[in-house]
Motif scaffolding. Structure first.
Motif, short mmCIF file in Angstrom:
data_model
loop_
_atom_site.label_atom_id
_atom_site.label_comp_id
_atom_site.label_asym_id
_atom_site.label_seq_id
_atom_site.Cartn_x
_atom_site.Cartn_y
_atom_site.Cartn_z
N VAL A 45 31.16 40.05 35.49
CA VAL A 45 32.40 39.29 35.55
C VAL A 45 32.06 37.82 35.74
CG1 VAL A 45 34.62 39.02 36.73
CG2 VAL A 45 33.53 41.26 36.63
N LYS A 49 35.73 35.96 31.68
CA LYS A 49 35.75 37.27 31.01
C LYS A 49 35.04 38.33 31.84
CE LYS A 49 31.63 36.40 28.28
NZ LYS A 49 31.04 36.34 26.97
N GLN A 50 35.33 39.58 31.49
CA GLN A 50 34.66 40.72 32.10
C GLN A 50 34.10 41.58 30.98
OE1 GLN A 50 37.21 43.32 34.34
NE2 GLN A 50 35.52 44.62 34.98
N VAL A 68 39.75 37.82 31.53
CA VAL A 68 40.32 38.12 32.84
C VAL A 68 41.20 36.98 33.33
CG1 VAL A 68 38.59 39.77 33.61
CG2 VAL A 68 38.21 37.34 33.98
N GLU A 71 44.64 37.16 35.66
CA GLU A 71 44.68 37.32 37.11
C GLU A 71 45.04 36.00 37.78
OE1 GLU A 71 44.12 40.22 38.68
OE2 GLU A 71 43.61 41.29 36.84
N LEU A 150 39.04 44.08 40.50
CA LEU A 150 38.74 44.37 39.10
C LEU A 150 38.02 45.69 38.90
CD1 LEU A 150 37.70 40.91 37.64
CD2 LEU A 150 39.84 42.13 37.36
#
Length: 193
Positions: A45, A49-50, A68, A71, A150
């Motif tokens: 992460v 981005k993840q 991501v 969030e 996450l």
């Protein structure tokens, strides 16, 4: 430009370099889940981005990367890193402006208005440095508290990027003290003249 201002300028430049590296790093946090009879899930992460990598028992890999940025807590972290970068740049510019005023004043007699502007710049520099430290610590704490949302379970670790980001407030304390010493030295020199 006195010694303290030179050192503060270099440490502030170091902070800017660290913040740029931290902002665009690919990994802040890594995790691994071993699922019995199915395989292994590894994830990375960053601020943006993840990426999740699934390795099944026959060693076939599947990689999936998603943004991501939806969030809210991650927006706080991203914003704090960007704000710290802007404030650090502003601090460097203020240091340069303050130091050019100091060096030009050594050659010529200064009037009271010029002296007041320099004192204001020195005070502004200290305030900017304190604000930068507060902003970066807020973002890093927000990230550390919320990153576990996450993914659940398994092994996890923060990467060198996250550790490097925590160096910024430490260096910022040093920079602020250098700025304060430089301002105090400059104020003492102007009051004696």
């Amino acid at each position: 430009m006195n010694f303290y201002h030179v050192c503060a300028f270099f440490t502030q430049s170091l902070i800017i370099g660290i913040l740029i590296c931290v902002l665009f790093a690919n990994t802040w946090y890594e995790y691994r889940n071993n699922i019995i009879l199915i395989g292994e899930i590894n994830g990375k992460v960053s601020l943006w981005k993840q990426c999740t990598e699934f390795i099944n028992k026959i060693h076939k890999k599947e990689v999936n990367c998603v943004s991501v940025t939806s969030e809210d807590w991650l927006h706080v972290t991203q914003g704090s890193i960007i704000a710290a970068l802007v404030l650090s740049t502003l601090s460097c510019l203020t240091l340069l402006r303050s130091s050019t005023r100091c060096s030009s004043s050594a050659r010529h007699l200064r009037d009271e208005e010029e002296e007041d502007i320099t004192k204001c710049l020195d005070g502004l520099l200290i305030v900017i440095n304190i604000l930068t430290g507060i902003v970066i610590v807020t973002g890093l704490i927000t990230y550390a508290i919320n990153i576990h949302k996450l993914h659940k379970g398994g092994e996890y670790s923060y990467t060198w990027t996250f550790a490097l980001a925590w160096l910024v407030p430490i260096i910022q304390i040093f920079t602020t003290s250098l700025s304060f010493c430089g301002a105090k030295l400059h104020w003492r020199a102007t009051s004696d003249a």
